[in-house]
Scaffold this active site. Structure first.
Site, PDB file in Angstrom:
ATOM      1  N   LYS A  88       0.806  -1.230   0.000  1.00 30.91           N
ATOM      2  CA  LYS A  88       0.000   0.000   0.000  1.00 30.91           C
ATOM      3  C   LYS A  88       0.837   1.277   0.000  1.00 30.91           C
ATOM      4  O   LYS A  88       0.400   2.299  -0.500  1.00 30.91           O
ATOM      5  CB  LYS A  88      -0.973   0.007   1.178  1.00 30.91           C
ATOM      6  CG  LYS A  88      -2.143  -0.938   0.966  1.00 30.91           C
ATOM      7  CD  LYS A  88      -3.296  -0.623   1.882  1.00 30.91           C
ATOM      8  CE  LYS A  88      -4.518  -1.434   1.483  1.00 30.91           C
ATOM      9  NZ  LYS A  88      -4.338  -2.895   1.744  1.00 30.91           N
ATOM     10  N   GLU A  90     -10.162   7.258   3.713  1.00 26.97           N
ATOM     11  CA  GLU A  90     -10.936   6.397   4.592  1.00 26.97           C
ATOM     12  C   GLU A  90     -10.124   5.125   4.795  1.00 26.97           C
ATOM     13  O   GLU A  90      -9.195   4.836   4.048  1.00 26.97           O
ATOM     14  CB  GLU A  90     -12.286   6.035   3.972  1.00 26.97           C
ATOM     15  CG  GLU A  90     -12.221   4.974   2.881  1.00 26.97           C
ATOM     16  CD  GLU A  90     -11.627   5.477   1.586  1.00 26.97           C
ATOM     17  OE1 GLU A  90     -11.693   6.707   1.350  1.00 26.97           O
ATOM     18  OE2 GLU A  90     -11.083   4.670   0.805  1.00 26.97           O
ATOM     19  N   SER A 113       1.645  -9.784  -1.142  1.00 22.50           N
ATOM     20  CA  SER A 113       1.278  -8.371  -0.957  1.00 22.50           C
ATOM     21  C   SER A 113       1.634  -7.808   0.412  1.00 22.50           C
ATOM     22  O   SER A 113       1.893  -6.611   0.532  1.00 22.50           O
ATOM     23  CB  SER A 113      -0.209  -8.182  -1.236  1.00 22.50           C
ATOM     24  OG  SER A 113      -0.988  -9.029  -0.412  1.00 22.50           O
TER      25      SER A 113
END
Ligand SMILES: *Cc1c(COP(=O)(O)O)cnc(C)c1O
Length: 392
Positions: free
Chosen positions: A87, A109, A376
């Site tokens: 991310k 968010e 990931s």
């Protein structure tokens, strides 16, 4: 060259109010300029190298390959990014973009809190304010990430209406953004939302595939035969797929969460079970109830439970370029335990879905075939939950 209009086939677009359209046009213009701005690109590269920990390596999963007894399994190690997942690739990109646009504040968010942590980290590093909207239910469930976000200097805005969860948090973040367009930038957490977000986030994530292609060829002398990535919104998958889309010999496989089963509410497999629809400003596959509203979704991996999917995945599915397979909670959990013991890497429950699919197909393939998993994220964030629910 024809200007990209924001549609991947019939999917994507920008189904948004007029005032937001102006802002999205400005954002697209800034993004396109910075894409070819050498100062911006150098700074992004510098941050990735000296702060984020890129390039991330590729690891040969020698024990798992031996154990499964077929194809050779390799891992692109996005778990080794600062903050523990892919991310930060787009969080740093979006935050740097905001800074170049003269914005002072990032608004985002978060559901499980991972995107919130990545944005708060990027904001702290670049000296920007940061406001994270989070449903009250999620705040109670995700205390460690709430604490991280606060420690990193960001402000948590609790959302206390409706289901008090991710969807309401998105609406709340968008509202805050609309009220402060000049000063702030809304930063989305995956390849979702109105154009240009799916394109921008994919580009910031594409570093995964660019690195992986060079690394795997250097290690094995070949392109991989299959690439496997888990798909929530689809950013880590698009990040690795994008570099290989034109290499027709490489099979691209996204793994969707089957959760507890095929009934509505038991899974979050938007491509396998969704129908075309529009939500949160873009057209894609949406898991919908009989009234065409986004339905409740579920997965053991909270980063995968979103009722839609990035529009480019919808397109790759429709054209047949990528396949989207299913892995349920139990298979993901088995992979989580096996992989930790076998390779000495504790995977995120999201990533465990990709590992599980690799474990399923590797034995059916000859030894000379190469599978590349996009790992990931790391699983430290899941340990409390795992220990409490299933034991270690
Ligand atoms: C958020 C998250 C995902 C899912 O997001 P995508 O946009 O589908 O990549 C997958 N793995 C980890 C570790 C995550 O934190």
């Amino acid at each position: 060259m024809k200007k990209f209009n924001g549609f991947f086939g019939e999917f994507g677009g920008a189904f948004i109010p007029e005032n937001l359209k102006n802002e999205m046009n400005k954002l697209e213009k800034a993004y396109n300029e910075l894409k070819i701005n050498p100062v911006f690109q150098e700074q992004l590269k510098y941050i990735r190298k000296t702060y984020q920990g890129r390039p991330t390596p590729i690891t040969f999963a020698k024990n798992l390959s031996k154990k499964t007894g077929g194809a050779q399994i390799y891992l692109k190690r996005e778990d080794l990014n600062h903050t523990g997942a892919h991310k930060l690739n787009h969080a740093i990109g979006e935050a740097l973009l905001a800074k170049y646009m003269g914005k002072k504040k990032l608004i985002a968010e978060t559901g499980a809190g991972q995107h919130g942590v990545a944005m708060a980290t990027a904001a702290a590093y670049l000296g920007l304010e940061c406001e994270i909207h989070m449903g009250q239910t999620d705040i109670e469930k995700q205390q460690p990430n709430v604490l991280r976000i606060k420690l990193l200097g960001a402000k948590i805005i609790p959302v206390t209406h409706g289901q008090q969860s991710l969807k309401e948090a998105v609406d709340s973040a968008f509202e805050a953004y609309l009220n402060d367009l000049d000063n702030s930038l809304y930063c989305i957490g995956s390849v979702l939302g109105p154009h240009p977000f799916p394109l921008m986030v994919r580009d910031y994530q594409s570093i995964i595939g660019l690195e992986a292609k060079e690394q795997i060829i250097e290690m094995t002398g070949h392109l991989p035969d299959k690439i496997i990535a888990c798909v929530g919104g689809g950013s880590n998958a698009m990040g690795i797929f994008s570099a290989f889309i034109n290499d027709k010999s490489v099979e691209l496989i996204g793994v969707e969460p089957l959760g507890k089963g095929k009934k509505l509410g038991e899974h979050a497999a938007s491509i396998n079970f969704g129908t075309t629809g529009i939500m949160q400003g873009f057209k894609s596959f949406v898991i919908q109830d009989e009234n065409k509203n986004p339905a409740p979704v579920y997965s053991i991996a909270s980063g995968l439970d979103y009722p839609s999917v990035g529009p480019e995945h919808a397109y790759l599915h429709q054209t047949g370029r990528a396949k989207y397979e299913l892995i349920n909670d139990k298979e993901a959990l088995d992979a989580f335990y096996t992989f930790s013991k076998t390779e000495g890497i504790i995977p995120a429950l999201e990533s465990a879905h990709a590992v599980a699919h690799a474990m399923k197909i590797a034995p059916t393939l000859p030894k000379e075939k190469i599978i590349l998993i996009n790992l990931s994220g790391r699983g430290d964030k899941d340990l409390d939950f795992i220990a409490k629910e299933f034991g270690v």
